[in-house]
Design a protein around this motif. Structure first.
Motif, PDB file in Angstrom:
ATOM      1  N   ASN A  29     104.958  88.256  48.909  1.00 12.79           N
ATOM      2  CA  ASN A  29     103.532  88.478  49.090  1.00 12.79           C
ATOM      3  C   ASN A  29     103.182  87.951  50.480  1.00 12.79           C
ATOM      4  O   ASN A  29     104.039  87.427  51.195  1.00 12.79           O
TER       5      ASN A  29
ATOM      6  N   ILE B  12     106.243  92.891  49.722  1.00 11.73           N
ATOM      7  CA  ILE B  12     105.611  93.580  48.602  1.00 11.73           C
ATOM      8  C   ILE B  12     105.032  94.920  49.057  1.00 11.73           C
ATOM      9  O   ILE B  12     104.963  95.889  48.294  1.00 11.73           O
TER      10      ILE B  12
ATOM     11  N   ILE C 184      93.338  89.001  48.648  1.00 14.06           N
ATOM     12  CA  ILE C 184      94.682  89.083  48.078  1.00 14.06           C
ATOM     13  C   ILE C 184      94.920  87.930  47.103  1.00 14.06           C
ATOM     14  O   ILE C 184      95.515  88.117  46.034  1.00 14.06           O
ATOM     15  N   ALA C 185      94.449  86.737  47.455  1.00 15.56           N
ATOM     16  CA  ALA C 185      94.606  85.590  46.560  1.00 15.56           C
ATOM     17  C   ALA C 185      93.915  85.841  45.222  1.00 15.56           C
ATOM     18  O   ALA C 185      94.443  85.492  44.157  1.00 15.56           O
TER      19      ALA C 185
ATOM     20  N   THR D 133      96.001  87.915  42.961  1.00 19.25           N
ATOM     21  CA  THR D 133      97.287  87.328  42.594  1.00 19.25           C
ATOM     22  C   THR D 133      97.117  86.479  41.339  1.00 19.25           C
ATOM     23  O   THR D 133      96.259  85.590  41.321  1.00 19.25           O
TER      24      THR D 133
ATOM     25  N   ARG E  18      96.608  82.997  41.753  1.00 21.94           N
ATOM     26  CA  ARG E  18      95.390  82.718  42.516  1.00 21.94           C
ATOM     27  C   ARG E  18      95.656  81.916  43.789  1.00 21.94           C
ATOM     28  O   ARG E  18      94.840  81.106  44.229  1.00 21.94           O
ATOM     29  N   THR E  19      96.800  82.143  44.380  1.00 25.62           N
ATOM     30  CA  THR E  19      97.127  81.503  45.643  1.00 25.62           C
ATOM     31  C   THR E  19      98.106  82.384  46.405  1.00 25.62           C
ATOM     32  O   THR E  19      98.745  83.267  45.817  1.00 25.62           O
ATOM     33  N   LEU E  20      98.233  82.148  47.709  1.00 26.03           N
ATOM     34  CA  LEU E  20      99.156  82.894  48.542  1.00 26.03           C
ATOM     35  C   LEU E  20     100.423  82.080  48.762  1.00 26.03           C
ATOM     36  O   LEU E  20     100.547  80.947  48.304  1.00 26.03           O
TER      37      LEU E  20
ATOM     38  N   VAL F 269     101.652  88.967  42.092  1.00 26.57           N
ATOM     39  CA  VAL F 269     100.714  89.987  42.541  1.00 26.57           C
ATOM     40  C   VAL F 269     101.190  91.391  42.190  1.00 26.57           C
ATOM     41  O   VAL F 269     100.375  92.332  42.106  1.00 26.57           O
ATOM     42  N   ASP F 270     102.482  91.555  41.953  1.00 28.31           N
ATOM     43  CA  ASP F 270     103.027  92.867  41.598  1.00 28.31           C
ATOM     44  C   ASP F 270     102.974  93.136  40.102  1.00 28.31           C
ATOM     45  O   ASP F 270     103.436  94.185  39.650  1.00 28.31           O
TER      46      ASP F 270
ATOM     47  N   THR G 219     106.017  86.420  45.000  1.00 35.41           N
ATOM     48  CA  THR G 219     104.728  87.092  45.021  1.00 35.41           C
ATOM     49  C   THR G 219     103.593  86.382  44.298  1.00 35.41           C
ATOM     50  O   THR G 219     102.462  86.837  44.369  1.00 35.41           O
ATOM     51  N   GLY G 220     103.872  85.324  43.563  1.00 32.13           N
ATOM     52  CA  GLY G 220     102.832  84.724  42.747  1.00 32.13           C
ATOM     53  C   GLY G 220     102.355  85.646  41.644  1.00 32.13           C
ATOM     54  O   GLY G 220     101.319  85.419  41.031  1.00 32.13           O
TER      55      GLY G 220
END
Length: 258
Positions: free
Chosen positions: A188, A145, A212-213, A216, A219-221, A253-254, A250-251
């Motif tokens: 991610n 990412i 970062i979490a 996202t 809410r997790t990596l 995150v983007d 990425t969960g």
């Protein structure tokens, strides 16, 4: 689902690392003969031994991807031993550099370019023609990412991961009429078992991970298997019409969220 790997040889660079070793295991479980290629011979052998113990077929190979003569000799030897590389996972790379531009170290920049970009070029340059000749091949470039959005203090890493996207799309164009696909995976941050921790507990372990979490949407990596399972599919017969794509793991995150 049968991914069609029973007669395929898969080479994973950086195969002794966290994501690389998981790629090796999943591809072997799906029936591929796996080459665990890494600059650390003992670590590569450990992964190969684990695969063999689980009933798979694997070879541990030590190779410095920045040394073109060594890469060429390694691929020649593997061609003799396996008949050719059908699947190439360009996973090897350095991710440890972190400094603002005014403090960035020139030697670190040169190192990351040499390994992350030139090393990927070197191994692909040796493997790609054989895939085209056999009219079947799968290449996966491991981006991030960060290669899409940039990364504060990660000038070399972000630059190399962005370059792997352009490189992958070029390979996709050049291999399209020869049965060779190339796709790019952009995860991610991947943290293994730490991904199972609630954010409150993750904060006690690593504040950076927790931040970062929080950003996202899920809410997790990520976990290594989130990446490796996607890679296995993209290398399969079922993915023959997918090429030149950048696929995020990425969960969300983007995504822009509010």
């Amino acid at each position: 689902m049968d991914f069609g790997f029973d007669d395929k040889t898969a080479l994973v660079t950086g195969g002794a690392g966290r994501i690389g070793s998981e790629d090796c295991h999943v591809l072997a479980e799906e029936g591929a003969e796996v080459v665990v290629l890494d600059v650390k011979e003992d670590a590569a052998q450990d992964v190969a031994d684990e695969i063999e113990e689980d009933g798979g077929t694997a070879h541990a190979v030590e190779c410095d991807l920045t040394n073109r003569e060594e890469v060429s000799a390694t691929v020649d030897a593997l061609r003799e031993e396996t008949g050719g590389i059908d699947i190439l996972i360009n996973n090897a790379g350095m991710v440890d550099a972190r400094a603002r531009m005014e403090d960035f170290d020139d030697d670190t920049w040169d190192r990351d370019m040499s390994i992350n970009i030139t090393g990927t070029y070197n191994i692909t340059h040796e493997v790609f023609p054989g895939m085209c000749e056999r009219e079947w091949g799968r290449i996966i470039n491991m981006s991030s990412i960060t290669g899409i959005q940039g990364g504060f203090g990660q000038a070399s890493y972000a630059t190399t991961k962005a370059a792997l996207i352009g490189f992958g799309k070029t390979l996709a164009l050049e291999g399209a009429q020869s049965g060779v696909t190339c796709n790019v995976v952009a995860p991610n941050i991947v943290v293994g078992a730490l991904a199972d921790l609630p954010i409150e507990q993750l904060e006690q372990v690593d504040e950076h991970f927790a931040r970062i979490a929080k950003a996202t949407p899920m809410r997790t990596l990520g976990k290594e298997e989130d990446v490796s399972n996607l890679i296995a599919f993209l290398c399969s017969e079922q993915a023959e019409y997918i090429t030149g794509q950048v696929v995020g793991v990425t969960g969300g995150v983007d995504l822009f969220s509010f």
